[in-house]
Write an enzyme that holds these catalytic residues in place. Structure first.
Site, mmCIF file in Angstrom:
data_model
loop_
_atom_site.group_PDB
_atom_site.id
_atom_site.type_symbol
_atom_site.label_atom_id
_atom_site.label_comp_id
_atom_site.label_asym_id
_atom_site.label_seq_id
_atom_site.Cartn_x
_atom_site.Cartn_y
_atom_site.Cartn_z
ATOM 1 N N GLU A 89 0.171 -0.769 5.981
ATOM 2 C CA GLU A 89 1.211 -0.281 6.654
ATOM 3 C C GLU A 89 1.078 1.251 7.065
ATOM 4 O OE1 GLU A 89 5.013 1.231 7.943
ATOM 5 O OE2 GLU A 89 3.912 1.734 6.257
ATOM 6 N N GLU A 90 0.499 1.873 5.790
ATOM 7 C CA GLU A 90 0.659 3.381 5.907
ATOM 8 C C GLU A 90 -0.651 3.967 6.825
ATOM 9 O OE1 GLU A 90 3.066 4.773 5.275
ATOM 10 O OE2 GLU A 90 3.994 4.181 3.388
ATOM 11 N N ASP A 128 0.717 -1.220 -0.103
ATOM 12 C CA ASP A 128 0.094 -0.055 -0.026
ATOM 13 C C ASP A 128 1.016 1.022 0.066
ATOM 14 O OD1 ASP A 128 0.828 -0.461 2.641
ATOM 15 O OD2 ASP A 128 -0.613 0.949 3.520
ATOM 16 N N ASP A 137 8.813 3.708 -1.139
ATOM 17 C CA ASP A 137 7.968 3.387 0.038
ATOM 18 C C ASP A 137 6.675 2.793 -0.306
ATOM 19 O OD1 ASP A 137 6.882 3.254 2.345
ATOM 20 O OD2 ASP A 137 6.658 5.381 2.719
ATOM 21 N N HIS A 196 6.360 9.881 1.242
ATOM 22 C CA HIS A 196 5.093 10.572 1.411
ATOM 23 C C HIS A 196 4.981 12.128 0.744
ATOM 24 C CE1 HIS A 196 4.404 7.992 5.336
ATOM 25 N NE2 HIS A 196 5.126 7.355 4.286
ATOM 26 N N ASP A 236 12.658 -1.149 3.777
ATOM 27 C CA ASP A 236 11.573 -0.191 3.798
ATOM 28 C C ASP A 236 12.176 1.109 4.705
ATOM 29 O OD1 ASP A 236 9.254 1.048 3.388
ATOM 30 O OD2 ASP A 236 8.084 0.292 5.151
ATOM 31 N N HIS A 260 -23.523 33.129 15.020
ATOM 32 C CA HIS A 260 -23.138 34.777 14.744
ATOM 33 C C HIS A 260 -21.895 35.050 15.426
ATOM 34 C CE1 HIS A 260 -23.118 38.701 13.383
ATOM 35 N NE2 HIS A 260 -24.107 38.423 12.518
HETATM 36 N N1 BES Z 1 8.940 3.100 5.239
HETATM 37 C C1 BES Z 1 8.114 3.889 6.316
HETATM 38 C C2 BES Z 1 8.891 4.132 7.629
HETATM 39 C C3 BES Z 1 10.233 4.471 7.372
HETATM 40 C C4 BES Z 1 10.817 5.301 6.600
HETATM 41 C C5 BES Z 1 11.131 4.121 8.337
HETATM 42 C C6 BES Z 1 12.342 5.559 6.189
HETATM 43 C C7 BES Z 1 12.408 4.500 8.262
HETATM 44 C C8 BES Z 1 13.062 4.972 7.405
HETATM 45 C C9 BES Z 1 6.569 3.650 6.329
HETATM 46 O O1 BES Z 1 6.077 3.141 5.274
HETATM 47 C C10 BES Z 1 6.082 4.612 6.957
HETATM 48 O O2 BES Z 1 5.770 5.512 6.387
HETATM 49 N N2 BES Z 1 5.288 4.507 8.102
HETATM 50 C C11 BES Z 1 4.442 5.227 8.822
HETATM 51 C C12 BES Z 1 3.640 4.343 10.068
HETATM 52 C C13 BES Z 1 2.490 5.054 10.220
HETATM 53 C C14 BES Z 1 1.546 5.483 9.247
HETATM 54 C C15 BES Z 1 1.744 4.147 11.191
HETATM 55 C C16 BES Z 1 5.108 6.578 9.517
HETATM 56 O O3 BES Z 1 6.278 6.287 9.995
HETATM 57 O O4 BES Z 1 4.556 7.382 9.424
HETATM 58 MN MN MN Z 2 7.170 2.012 4.028
HETATM 59 MN MN MN Z 3 5.333 5.072 4.390
#
Ligand code: BES
Ligand code: MN
Ligand code: MN
Length: 456
Positions: free
Chosen positions: A154-155, A89, A120, A429, A181, A214
């Site tokens: 995961e996201e 995802d 990612d 992101h 990841d 108001h």
């Molecule tokens: N892959 C990332 C986390 C990450 C990125 C760890 C780079 C270390 C280095 C993961 O997909 C992610 O974005 N996790 C979210 C988790 C959350 C949505 C529960 C995060 O860290 O915000």
């Molecule tokens: Mn990730």
């Molecule tokens: Mn992520």
């Protein structure tokens, strides 16, 4: 390193890229209901490719949310078992107008794949799938037993997988988990991440008057939900970024002096981080902590968005009845998510402004994680990585979270190798997320090399 795998990767470059592009084109945004069918398509694509790679017992496992994909190959008696994990995802692609090329139409520019999910985590978990295929192709078998578990939530916090793991301990039993990841600390520097922060994600809903009012007739006397939530949020941290929720630092364990010393020897430039990654006027946070400490080993509280009241064009004089804030806390290893939730709820109750009722809804929570760098499997991974890149492997932490990794430790009792090949400026992101194409191929070879070395 295995020459045969290297030759195989070399002679399949175009197909390896085409397949990844096909996966990336599926907009599997887990948080948006309109993408449910796309998420299912990404799961099906993943299952097909695991089967094609040579794995057995391929299953698409339905859950209350998005499906899990499982596969295994268990014909290496006497050899260890590796549990490969990743997520198919992705995050939503907005804001769309900032993308140079469309987020789900991958484009190759100056050696990078630009697309949502490129690094990612589609590009990275797919390295595992292709490493497995390569090993079958050149040896007719795998050097170790392999189980693969890929999730689609995961996201959004990984709820379904965290239910699945404790109920399927025997099925998932392994010696070590392998996850790609995360990112290299710097270009060309083999990096194993040994620490992740945990996350508690919540929504705070403020209710003031029973309906919008108001602002002339009631302003000065009636409570305002938007201003109320601003008042509340402003009390969470002081100007130095210290969180003011009582008890929040109770379980925080500072890194050992040796680990802190190893961070000091990593190349780091605050100016470069500001310029290349953050793009603001200055960094913020606890002045007595280094930047790496602030993001790797200190808790933090962030506000992700505030909604409420009138935000359209023009002017409307209204006192809003409700407002919502999306808020999260990053936790460091040893902090207990449940204790943080309780402390935050008590804080919200104590600091809700007069006339405004604030309620906390927890959307997801997961603990932080620390891996022992002296575990034999981590040492093999570090050696494999170093051989591939021609330099010693460094151990880092990351401020990000991968919720299920903590449960691999707690539920399955295994350490996780965080062998990611992203780069610090990949923009995960963000608009224009990218993955360096050379790292995709290198990752396939590195994962294969690790599995070969671990089997010896
Ligand atoms: N892959 C990332 C986390 C990450 C990125 C760890 C780079 C270390 C280095 C993961 O997909 C992610 O974005 N996790 C979210 C988790 C959350 C949505 C529960 C995060 O860290 O915000
Ligand atoms: Mn990730
Ligand atoms: Mn992520």
């Amino acid at each position: 390193m295995s020459k045969a795998v290297s030759i195989w990767v070399d002679s399949h470059r175009q197909r390896l890229l085409d397949e990844l592009f096909e996966l990336i084109r599926i907009p599997s945004v887990s948080t948006l209901p309109e993408h449910v069918p796309d998420v299912a398509r990404a799961a099906a694509f993943t299952a097909d490719k695991l089967r094609a790679a040579g794995l057995e017992n391929v299953e698409i496992i339905p859950t209350d949310g998005h499906p899990l994909v499982y596969a295994d190959w268990l014909h290496a008696p006497g050899k260890p078992t590796v549990l490969c994990y990743g997520h198919y995802d992705v995050q939503p692609p907005d804001p769309l107008d900032l993308w140079v090329s469309p987020p789900f139409e991958p484009e190759l520019r100056n050696g990078n794949i630009y697309a949502r999910g490129a690094v990612d985590d589609k590009g990275q978990f797919y390295m595992h799938v292709k490493a497995i295929e390569a090993l079958f192709a050149v040896h007719g078998k795998l050097p170790v037993n392999v189980k693969v578990l890929i999730e689609g939530e995961e996201e959004i916090g990984g709820k379904s997988i965290s239910k699945f793991v404790p109920l399927n301990k025997a099925k998932l039993a392994a010696d070590v988990a392998l996850v790609s990841d995360t990112a290299l600390y710097a270009e060309g520097l083999p990096t194993l991440c040994i620490g992740l922060r945990g996350l508690v994600y919540m929504e705070i809903v403020a209710q003031g008057p029973s309906r919008d009012l108001h602002s002339g007739l009631y302003g000065g006397a009636a409570p305002n939900a938007v201003y109320g939530i601003i008042e509340l949020l402003s009390k969470f941290k002081d100007a130095d970024g210290r969180i003011l929720v009582p008890g929040i630092y109770d379980d925080v364990v500072d890194p050992a002096p040796e680990e802190l010393a190893s961070w000091q020897s990593l190349p780091f430039s605050e100016a470069a981080m500001l310029r290349d990654e953050v793009g603001a006027a200055s960094l913020t946070g606890e002045p007595d902590r280094s930047v790496l400490e602030r993001v790797w080993s200190r808790p933090t509280m962030e506000v992700h968005g505030i909604a409420g009241g009138f935000t359209g064009a023009g002017a409307k004089t209204v006192i809003p009845a409700t407002a919502t804030a999306k808020v999260s806390f990053r936790l460091v290893p040893n902090q207990k998510p449940e204790a943080v939730v309780a402390a935050v709820k008590a804080f919200v109750e104590a600091h809700s402004p007069k006339g405004v009722v604030c309620t906390v809804n927890v959307l997801s929570h997961g603990p932080g994680l620390l891996v022992n760098p002296n575990h034999p499997a981590i040492e093999v991974a570090a050696a494999a990585f170093a051989e591939m890149m021609g330099r010693p492997t460094v151990f880092t932490r990351s401020g990000g979270s991968i919720p299920i990794v903590g449960e691999f430790h707690e539920q399955l009792g295994i350490p996780t190798i965080l062998m990611g090949l992203g780069l610090p400026d990949d923009g995960l992101h963000s608009p224009n997320e990218k993955f360096k194409l050379a790292n995709y191929y290198l990752g396939i070879e590195t994962v294969a090399h690790f599995l070969e070395m671990y089997g010896d």
